[in-house]
Design an enzyme around this catalytic site. Sequence first.
Site, PDB file in Angstrom:
ATOM      1  N   LYS A  54      -5.998  -0.834  15.314  1.00 49.80           N
ATOM      2  CA  LYS A  54      -6.924   0.135  14.756  1.00 49.80           C
ATOM      3  C   LYS A  54      -6.546   1.557  15.185  1.00 49.80           C
ATOM      4  CE  LYS A  54     -11.744   1.618  14.851  1.00 49.80           C
ATOM      5  NZ  LYS A  54     -13.089   1.388  15.418  1.00 49.80           N
ATOM      6  N   ASN A 110     -10.683   0.199  -4.853  1.00 50.23           N
ATOM      7  CA  ASN A 110     -11.351   0.874  -5.975  1.00 50.23           C
ATOM      8  C   ASN A 110     -12.666   0.167  -6.273  1.00 50.23           C
ATOM      9  OD1 ASN A 110     -10.742  -1.377  -7.874  1.00 50.23           O
ATOM     10  ND2 ASN A 110      -8.632  -0.647  -7.600  1.00 50.23           N
ATOM     11  N   LYS A 131       0.299   3.324 -23.236  1.00 52.27           N
ATOM     12  CA  LYS A 131       0.438   2.298 -22.205  1.00 52.27           C
ATOM     13  C   LYS A 131       0.909   0.982 -22.813  1.00 52.27           C
ATOM     14  CE  LYS A 131      -1.997   0.150 -18.328  1.00 52.27           C
ATOM     15  NZ  LYS A 131      -3.220   0.162 -17.482  1.00 52.27           N
TER      16      LYS A 131
END
Length: 397
Positions: free
Chosen positions: A288, A209, A337
């Site tokens: 990969k 992120n 939360k």
Amino acid sequence: MLKGKTIIVGVSGGIAAYKAATICSRLVGLGAEVHVIMTKSATKFITPLTLQTLSRHAVHVDTFEELDPQVVTHIDLADRADLILLAPATANMIAKLAHGIADDMLSTTLLAATCPIVVAPAMNVHMYEHPAVVDNIKLLAERGVRFIDPGTGQLACGYVAKGRLAEPEEIVLALQQWLNKPKLLRGKKVLVTAGGTMERIDPVRYLTNDSSGKMGFAIAEAALDLGADVTVVAGRTSAAAPQGVKLIKVESAADMLQAVLEQFDDSDIVIKSAAVADYRPKQVHQQKLKKGDAQQLVLELERTTDILATLGERKTHQLLVGFAAETEQLDVYAMDKLKRKNCDYLVANDVSQDGAGFNYDTNVISIYNTNGLVEQLPLMSKRDAAERLLQILAQHG
């Protein structure tokens, strides 16, 4: 007052060097032990004798002029200092400090220092705004160096613009505030998570992120300033960790969970500001992945362990603080939360606002506890927001 504090005043070669006389006089008058280090170019603007008389100590210019055979002077000074003030700070000296160049007495002492460093720039406005200077200041700020911004006014070159050294009274007041800051967290162990996690797809690809780690590192730095023993568990970051913390580098959410749990029992305050992945690839390929002829690639994801919820279940004496990045209904999602994760406090920010959220040096945060909103802070630097958060936590009953 500054009685018992040792301050090094570093003077580099700019016309504003004359203001160092007033700075030294004010600091000595407040009880500080002041040692002056000058560059050779600074001696062209003001004499060492002037600053020696005002500071009541010998002024250091030459690295190799070792008057006391029992110590290495630049190391001894760096070790003794409670704070180093660089005023005026020229573009050249800022560049030396940013890039670790130690070729004179002042730059060598700065490189050996572990105490806080405060830089007061002074230069022509075009020099101050040059990308190289801007980048150097940004780099130093990320390392924890404090800056006293230059003022706007008549410059020696004839311009009327930003670049003149802040007034001595302003500089001395800033030093007093930093050095006399109450150590509200002395004796406390603070654990901070920072940055984003990386969830591997294969050896060269991963899910992550935009978290830079800036908020977490700002919290760690502020906790240090308030006297805490600070440990940071950091994932992927684009900012530099502050000096003086115990830094544990991790990659994945699982790595972060393990590292946090190892530190959790001994921690007094735990602030989980990291942006942890909610999902990870169910299969991690050891080699990969090749593109081949496939027009689509489907990744099957699985949930990661919720670190904050895990800590909420296990906490005993710890003060637990969570973070929430939202884009709407801040109050509703923040309180939900906080309760679900059994937090004591929750810090929420609306990342859709300008200047808030990932990669910015500023933030807009709201702080909640089980009773609701504690305080809503306006747009401010992440460092200032972090300090206010820790002041609130230090007052927690």
